[in-house]
Design a protein around this motif. Structure first.
Motif, short mmCIF file in Angstrom:
data_model
loop_
_atom_site.label_atom_id
_atom_site.label_comp_id
_atom_site.label_asym_id
_atom_site.label_seq_id
_atom_site.Cartn_x
_atom_site.Cartn_y
_atom_site.Cartn_z
N VAL A 98 -101.74 94.13 42.22
CA VAL A 98 -102.82 94.38 41.27
C VAL A 98 -102.99 93.18 40.33
N SER A 99 -101.91 92.76 39.72
CA SER A 99 -101.97 91.64 38.77
C SER A 99 -101.55 90.36 39.46
N GLY A 145 -90.95 97.03 33.37
CA GLY A 145 -90.91 97.77 34.63
C GLY A 145 -92.29 98.02 35.19
N TYR A 146 -93.25 98.39 34.34
CA TYR A 146 -94.61 98.66 34.82
C TYR A 146 -95.31 97.37 35.23
N LEU A 147 -95.02 96.25 34.56
CA LEU A 147 -95.59 94.97 34.97
C LEU A 147 -95.10 94.57 36.36
N ALA A 148 -93.82 94.83 36.61
CA ALA A 148 -93.27 94.53 37.93
C ALA A 148 -93.91 95.41 38.99
N GLU A 149 -94.18 96.67 38.64
CA GLU A 149 -94.83 97.59 39.58
C GLU A 149 -96.24 97.10 39.92
N LEU A 150 -96.98 96.66 38.92
CA LEU A 150 -98.34 96.16 39.15
C LEU A 150 -98.33 94.89 39.99
N GLN A 151 -97.36 94.03 39.73
CA GLN A 151 -97.29 92.78 40.49
C GLN A 151 -96.87 93.02 41.94
N ASP A 152 -95.92 93.93 42.15
CA ASP A 152 -95.47 94.24 43.51
C ASP A 152 -96.60 94.86 44.33
N MET A 166 -98.14 85.58 27.26
CA MET A 166 -97.44 86.68 26.62
C MET A 166 -96.29 87.15 27.50
N ASN A 167 -95.19 87.53 26.87
CA ASN A 167 -94.08 88.12 27.61
C ASN A 167 -94.16 89.64 27.55
N ALA A 168 -93.22 90.30 28.22
CA ALA A 168 -93.25 91.76 28.30
C ALA A 168 -93.11 92.39 26.93
N ALA A 169 -92.30 91.79 26.06
CA ALA A 169 -92.11 92.36 24.72
C ALA A 169 -93.40 92.31 23.91
N GLN A 170 -94.11 91.20 23.98
CA GLN A 170 -95.37 91.07 23.24
C GLN A 170 -96.42 92.04 23.76
N ILE A 171 -96.54 92.15 25.08
CA ILE A 171 -97.51 93.08 25.66
C ILE A 171 -97.14 94.51 25.29
N ALA A 198 -98.90 105.73 34.62
CA ALA A 198 -98.50 104.92 33.46
C ALA A 198 -98.81 103.45 33.71
N ALA A 199 -98.54 102.96 34.92
CA ALA A 199 -98.84 101.57 35.25
C ALA A 199 -100.35 101.33 35.23
N GLN A 200 -101.14 102.29 35.71
CA GLN A 200 -102.60 102.15 35.66
C GLN A 200 -103.09 102.10 34.22
N GLY A 201 -102.50 102.94 33.36
CA GLY A 201 -102.87 102.90 31.95
C GLY A 201 -102.53 101.58 31.30
N LEU A 202 -101.38 101.01 31.67
CA LEU A 202 -101.02 99.69 31.15
C LEU A 202 -102.01 98.64 31.62
N TRP A 203 -102.47 98.76 32.87
CA TRP A 203 -103.38 97.75 33.42
C TRP A 203 -104.73 97.75 32.73
N ILE A 204 -105.27 98.93 32.45
CA ILE A 204 -106.58 98.96 31.77
C ILE A 204 -106.45 98.40 30.35
N ASN A 205 -105.30 98.62 29.72
CA ASN A 205 -105.08 98.01 28.40
C ASN A 205 -104.97 96.50 28.51
N ILE A 206 -104.33 96.02 29.56
CA ILE A 206 -104.22 94.58 29.78
C ILE A 206 -105.61 93.96 29.97
N LEU A 207 -106.48 94.65 30.71
CA LEU A 207 -107.84 94.13 30.91
C LEU A 207 -108.57 94.01 29.58
N CYS A 208 -108.42 95.00 28.72
CA CYS A 208 -109.10 94.97 27.42
C CYS A 208 -108.55 93.84 26.54
#
Length: 203
Positions: free
Chosen positions: A81-82, A71-78, A53-58, A25-35
Motif C-alpha cells: 500500500v505504502s 507495526g501498522y506501517l510495516a503491515e501497510l508496506q508489506d 517522519m519516523n514511526a514515533a512522530q507519525i 486499524a492499518a486502513q485508518g492509519l493510512w487515510i490519516n497518513i494521506l491527509c
C-alpha cells in the motif's frame, strides 16, 4: 497557498485489494497518513522540515504509540500500500502521480495562455496548483459577444404576450378590412336591388 482538498475516490479505496487485505486499524492509519501528506512538502510524502517522519512522530500525529504505529506501517508496506522514498520518507504513489498530472496541466495552461481566473476565484488563488495557472485576464480573453450566435433569452411570459397581441392585431385588421369593403359606394344599393328582384320573382 496550499490546496484545501485532494481527490478521493471511495470506489477505488474499496476496490484496492492490497489495502482491503490490511486490518481496519492499518486502513485508518493510512487515510490519516494521506491527509497529513497532503500538507507536506514534497507533496504526498510524510516529511517535516524537509526530513522524513519516523514511526514515533507519525504516531503522535494520529494518536498511536510508536510501537503500534510501527507495526501498522510495516503491515501497510508489506501489503504494497505504502512506498518508501530514497530518503526514507513514506509516500503515496497515487498522490505523487496525481500531483505530476496537475503540474503538467498547469504548464500546458501557461504555455497556451489559459488564465487561472477563467476557472473562478479558486483558480486565480491557487494558480499552478491543481492545473489552474495564475494570471490576469487581458482584453482579448473575452471577445465581444455575437448577438446573432447568442441571441438574448426572452421570458416565456413575454412571448405569450407578444403572440396574443399579434392575434389581436390580425383580428382587428380583418374586421377593419370587412368594414371598409362593405362601405364602398354603390355596393349597398346594388345588393338591395338584386334582393328586391329575387322577391318579385318568387311572388
Amino acid at each position: 497557498m496550499k490546496r484545501p482538498s485532494f481527490q478521493f475516490y471511495p470506489a477505488d479505496w474499496r476496490k484496492d485489494a492490497a489495502l482491503q487485505s490490511c486490518s481496519v486499524a492499518a486502513q485508518g492509519l493510512w487515510i490519516n497518513i494521506l491527509c497529513i501528506a497532503h500538507e507536506c512538502d514534497p507533496y504526498g510524502h510524510m516529511t517535516v522540515n524537509g526530513k522524513p517522519m519516523n514511526a514515533a512522530q507519525i504516531g503522535r500525529l494520529v494518536g498511536m504509540s510508536a510501537k503500534e504505529c510501527s507495526g501498522y506501517l510495516a503491515e501497510l508496506q508489506d501489503a504494497g500500500v505504502s512506498s518508501v522514498a530514497e530518503d526514507g520518507s513514506i509516500y503515496s504513489r497515487r498522490m505523487v502521480r496525481d500531483e505530476k498530472v496537475r503540474e503538467t496541466r498547469a504548464e500546458i495552461g501557461r504555455q497556451h495562455g489559459i488564465k487561472g481566473k477563467e476557472f473562478g476565484a479558486m483558480g486565480a488563488e491557487h494558480g499552478g496548483k491543481g492545473g489552474r495557472p495564475k494570471g490576469e485576464k487581458t482584453p482579448g480573453d473575452n471577445p465581444p459577444r455575437n448577438p446573432r450566435r447568442n441571441p438574448p433569452k426572452t421570458p416565456a411570459l413575454l412571448l405569450l404576450l407578444l403572440l396574443h397581441l399579434r392575434r389581436k392585431r390580425n383580428a382587428l385588421s380583418r374586421r377593419l378590412a370587412r368594414t371598409m369593403s362593405a362601405s364602398k359606394p354603390g355596393r349597398t344599393g346594388c345588393s338591395c336591388g338584386r334582393r328586391s328582384e329575387r322577391l318579385s320573382r318568387r311572388r
